[in-house]
Every structure is written in C-alpha cells, then in structure tokens.
Design a protein around this motif. Sequence first.
Motif, mmCIF file in Angstrom:
data_model
loop_
_atom_site.group_PDB
_atom_site.id
_atom_site.type_symbol
_atom_site.label_atom_id
_atom_site.label_comp_id
_atom_site.label_asym_id
_atom_site.label_seq_id
_atom_site.Cartn_x
_atom_site.Cartn_y
_atom_site.Cartn_z
ATOM 1 N N GLU A 194 11.587 -3.262 -0.829
ATOM 2 C CA GLU A 194 10.432 -4.161 -0.659
ATOM 3 C C GLU A 194 10.313 -4.627 0.786
ATOM 4 O OE1 GLU A 194 7.042 -5.974 -2.041
ATOM 5 O OE2 GLU A 194 8.419 -4.619 -3.122
ATOM 6 N N LEU A 195 11.457 -4.948 1.403
ATOM 7 C CA LEU A 195 11.424 -5.377 2.803
ATOM 8 C C LEU A 195 10.983 -4.238 3.717
ATOM 9 C CD1 LEU A 195 14.668 -7.568 3.011
ATOM 10 C CD2 LEU A 195 12.289 -8.358 3.094
ATOM 11 N N GLY A 196 11.358 -3.016 3.378
ATOM 12 C CA GLY A 196 10.932 -1.867 4.170
ATOM 13 C C GLY A 196 9.424 -1.685 4.132
ATOM 14 N N THR A 197 8.893 -1.854 2.894
ATOM 15 C CA THR A 197 7.424 -1.770 2.775
ATOM 16 C C THR A 197 6.743 -2.842 3.615
ATOM 17 O OG1 THR A 197 7.678 -0.909 0.517
ATOM 18 C CG2 THR A 197 5.502 -1.774 1.153
ATOM 19 N N LEU A 198 7.285 -4.088 3.547
ATOM 20 C CA LEU A 198 6.704 -5.196 4.330
ATOM 21 C C LEU A 198 6.824 -4.947 5.831
ATOM 22 C CD1 LEU A 198 5.426 -8.018 4.188
ATOM 23 C CD2 LEU A 198 7.748 -8.982 4.210
ATOM 24 N N ARG A 199 7.984 -4.308 6.214
ATOM 25 C CA ARG A 199 8.165 -4.021 7.634
ATOM 26 C C ARG A 199 7.148 -2.996 8.128
ATOM 27 N NH1 ARG A 199 10.125 -0.724 11.352
ATOM 28 N NH2 ARG A 199 11.390 -1.571 13.072
ATOM 29 N N ALA A 200 6.887 -1.990 7.309
ATOM 30 C CA ALA A 200 5.912 -0.973 7.687
ATOM 31 C C ALA A 200 4.511 -1.579 7.857
ATOM 32 C CB ALA A 200 5.884 0.137 6.631
ATOM 33 N N ASP A 201 4.188 -2.556 6.985
ATOM 34 C CA ASP A 201 2.884 -3.207 7.077
ATOM 35 C C ASP A 201 2.766 -3.997 8.386
ATOM 36 O OD1 ASP A 201 0.316 -4.182 5.967
ATOM 37 O OD2 ASP A 201 1.367 -6.100 5.931
ATOM 38 N N PHE A 202 3.813 -4.769 8.729
ATOM 39 C CA PHE A 202 3.766 -5.554 9.963
ATOM 40 C C PHE A 202 3.852 -4.681 11.208
ATOM 41 C CE2 PHE A 202 4.210 -9.262 7.349
ATOM 42 C CZ PHE A 202 3.650 -10.276 8.100
ATOM 43 N N GLU A 203 4.522 -3.539 11.058
ATOM 44 C CA GLU A 203 4.573 -2.612 12.186
ATOM 45 C C GLU A 203 3.185 -2.069 12.490
ATOM 46 O OE1 GLU A 203 6.351 -0.818 15.316
ATOM 47 O OE2 GLU A 203 7.416 -2.077 13.854
ATOM 48 N N LYS A 204 2.422 -1.798 11.407
ATOM 49 C CA LYS A 204 1.038 -1.352 11.595
ATOM 50 C C LYS A 204 0.192 -2.458 12.246
ATOM 51 C CE LYS A 204 0.939 1.919 7.718
ATOM 52 N NZ LYS A 204 0.305 2.210 6.410
ATOM 53 N N ARG A 205 0.448 -3.677 11.768
ATOM 54 C CA ARG A 205 -0.289 -4.799 12.347
ATOM 55 C C ARG A 205 0.000 -4.919 13.849
ATOM 56 N NH1 ARG A 205 -2.131 -8.906 8.670
ATOM 57 N NH2 ARG A 205 -1.670 -8.356 6.499
ATOM 58 N N LYS A 206 1.270 -4.835 14.197
ATOM 59 C CA LYS A 206 1.667 -4.952 15.596
ATOM 60 C C LYS A 206 1.042 -3.838 16.436
ATOM 61 C CE LYS A 206 5.808 -3.808 17.031
ATOM 62 N NZ LYS A 206 5.554 -2.960 18.212
ATOM 63 N N THR A 207 1.086 -2.618 15.886
ATOM 64 C CA THR A 207 0.501 -1.486 16.618
ATOM 65 C C THR A 207 -1.002 -1.661 16.796
ATOM 66 O OG1 THR A 207 2.207 -0.039 15.677
ATOM 67 C CG2 THR A 207 0.249 1.013 16.628
#
Length: 568
Positions: A194-207
């Motif tokens: 679940e944390l990995g999924t959340l990290r991928a979402d925030f990584e997209k946001r940051k990008t």
Amino acid sequence: MKTKSYRILPVIAILFAILLLHSPTSSIAQTETLTSVPAMKSTESLVDQHTSQAETLANLLQYKSELEKQIEDTKKLLKKPPHQMDKEALAAKLNDLKQQLHNVSQNFIKVATGLDLAIFNEDSQHNFVWQEEVETLVRPLLQELKEMTKRPRQIERLKSRVAYFESRLPRAEEAVKSIDTLIAAAKSPALKTELGTLRADFEKRKTNIDNQLDVARFELAELTKDKQSFYESTKKVMAVFFKSRGKNILLSILAFAGVFFFFRFVDKVFKKSHPAFKTKERPFYIRLIEVLLLIFTVIAATSASLFTLYISGDWFLLSIAIIFIIGALWTAREGFTRYYEQVKLILNLGSVRENERITYNGVPWQVDRLALFAKLKNPALDPSRIRLPIGKLENVVSRPVGKNEPWFPCMIDDWVILSDGVRGKVVSQSPDMVELVQRGGTYVTYQTSDFLGLNPKNLSRNFRLKSVFGIDYAHQADCTSGIVAQAKEFIAAKLEEDGYTEHVLNLNVEFESAGASSLNLVIIADFHRDIAALYGRLQRALQRYSVEACTNFGWGIPFDQIVVHKAE
C-alpha cells in the motif's frame, strides 16, 4: 477679413473630399461619376454578386437540412428508454441543435432579403436594457485596454505559477522521503504494498509539479528576455497606437475643425450681408439666431467628428469620444443655472445690456457687444477696448449712459494732483496702468483702479489757487477796504512783471477771517490750463507777492505770542 475667409475654403474642400473617400456610399458616388466605364462591367459585377449570394443560400439550405435530420435522429433516441444521464445529454444536444437551426434560418432570411427580422418584432423594439447598451459601448474600450496590458498580465500570471509550484515541490519531495522511511520500517507485506502504491502516486505528483515548474519558468524567461524600460515600452505602445489610430484621430479632428470653421464662415457672411447685424442696437431675433447658430455649429462639428470615426470603423476611439461627451454633458448639468444666465446676457435679457455703462475692476466701461466674449470700450483709455468671457459679467449690473458723463478724469498730457500729494503729467493710461511724470522727470505708476481711488484733480481744465496771509490787528480799520484794494493792485502788477498776466483768468483779494493774532486775507487766482505745469511755482509766487506787499505798504505781519500773566 475676406482673405481669412478665402483661406478657410480650401481646408473645407479637402475635408469634404476626405469624408467622401471614407464614406460607405463613396463607391456609389465613384460609380456615378466614372461614366467612361462600360455598363457591361457593372452588370457582370452584379451577376457575380448574385451568384455568390445564391451559393451562400445553397450552403445554408444544405446545413439546415443536416440539422433537421440530426434533430429527428436525436428525438428518436429520446423516445427509447436510455439511462437517465444519457437522456439529459440528449436533451441538451437537442436544444443546442434547435438553437443552431433557428440561427441558420435567421441567416438564410437575412442573406436572401438583406433584412433582420428583429426589426419587425415589436417586443424587441421596446426591450431596452441600459446596462447592456453601456456594456456594448464600453466593450471595445475594455478589449483594447486588455490587449495593451496583455504582456504584463501574462508575466504576472507566470510569476504566480512559478511561486506556486516552487512552494509545492519541496512538500512533494518531503512526502516521498517520508513514505520511503515508512516502507523501510514496515514489516507487513500488505503495508509495504500500500505504501508503494502511495509512493508511486506522490512521485507522479512531484514529477508533474517539476514539469509544470520548468514550463512556467521557460515561458517567463521568454517573455522577460526582451524586457524594455518603462519609457521604451510606453513609447512602443504609443507608436503602435498612433500608427493604427493616428489617421482616424487626424481625420476626426479635421472633420470637427472643418465643419466648425465652415459654419463660422457662414455666420460671418450672414452678418455682413444682413443689415440688422450692422445696427447699433440689434433686434432680439438677431441675437437668438446667433445663439442658435452657435449651438448648431458645435453639434454639427461634434457629429462630423463622430461620423468620421464611425465610417472608419474605429469603435475604440468612437467609444472613448462618446464616453467623453457623455461625461462632459453630465458635468455641465451642474452649471445649468450659470449657463442659463449667460445665455440671457447674450440675448440682451440679463442684468447687463448693450450700449449701457458698467464698472468693471473699478473702471467705467460701455458695453459694446455681448456674445460668448463681451466687448467693452472706454474712449479715454489706450487701448480703448477689452474682451471678457461672458461669465465675468454675471454679477454686474449696467445702467444707461448719462449725458456728458465723463469716462475718465483725465487724458494723456493732462496735469493732475492726487490725494496722496503726487502731482504729475499723465503720459500713459490703459485699462491696467496709469503712468505720471513729475517735474524733474520722476515717473510714478498706479494701477488704474487705485489711480481712480485717489480722486485725481485735473489741472488741465483751468485751475484756481488760494493763498492766505495775515496782517496785524493794528490795520483793522482798513483791512476790509483800502488794504484789500492795494494788495490786489500790487499782486496784479507782480503777475504782469513775471509774465503771468495773459494766463490769469481772474484775480481777487478778499478778507477771509479774523484769527487769534492776525487778520487773514486770501488771494484767489484762476489760471489758464496752459500753465498747469507751473502749479507749484505759482503757489509759491502768490506767497511771495503777499510778503512783498506787506513790506511795501508797511503792514505788520503778526506771529503767535504767548502772554504770561504774573500773579500778584
């Protein structure tokens, strides 16, 4: 005056030529004047126009048929029981298609007839919403201002975007780091997933934030790389403005000036040709014509200026001109009472009338002419005429001119004595200043109103001198008879001896009064104006003659005595 009038005519001719060249009907006028063009060309042009009109109508008719077919298909879909959301979408689409069909029908009629059906709709003629009318008038002005300020607004918007993304990027990076820390500390596989999924979402946001920040910075750099100073930017904007609008402004000014001076020229010609304008007292109808012609001149010149902007299609300048005129009228309403009083003055119905006498700034004037500028005259001054705005006479009251009433107490080269003791010859008198030269060459200058306030005594219209001398009471028996005759004879001889006899109009010696210690005699001498310059010398001469007479005849001259009484 004729030369000035002839110089105006070429300007007027050029003006009307310009108006004709920019008029919508200029093409018709040119067609009528070019008689050498074959009639076949105009016929072919008319045929081409009709052909183009027919093709437009055919396209509109085809588009109308397609819309009618789409409306029928949409109605069929609505009869089926679709999903509620699909039903709402179809209903909205149907309304849009009906609106398009209505617009196409209106355009078809407009192209075919050249008329807008709205003119036959009685309701639309009475449906006036002033807010919409004002918005229509102001919209071109706002659009032009919006276009002029487009670049600064874009720069400000991009600066705001850069600041926004710069503030959000660190937070997105901190969120990713925080999630990485939690993933490293987590032991549950499900939690890590679940944390990995959340990290991928925030990584997209940051990008995404990073990319948008780069784009905003790039656009901002492109807009600011050619940044100019305020002076250069203003100069550039004004250059563009006058390049596109300058011609229209010039034509508008020429139209106003041409029409205005044309009607002023007509006014002058009318005044010269009509005998009523040349009379000393103009009739009321002549004054009324002058006022109405002036009002019509201003309205016609303003209308010509606005019409020039209209035929040029410059709605921006036209909007500014109309707003300016409305503002001027709105401001002028506050002074309606004052303007009404001025019109009354011009019509010779106010408190000041033509050919009557007024006092302005302490100086008397005769009202020569009442118009937008009042003309006053005083024949005793140089220059003898002044011109005032008619508003300056609002609080002034005139009166008829009296018979033989003087306009000024003196003329040039007159000798005067003022109440402040100054005596001199008038060398200049104007509506503003009066200048005197005293014996010896000293010049004294007064404002005209101050000069009149000093009650000048004019010596250049003959003058009288009185000189008093006293003799002792020992001569009391003869002071009213023999002594008076002897003094008169002696003084007359002295005047003749000094060469003043021919300038003496009258001479007399009389008993004046019995003083505390003397019997007072008075010498009364009237002199001709030719020797007004010798006023002071004559005063001293009379005193000298009286002393010499006392010496010659042995008359004692008393002096004040103090009598002391000694107490017993």
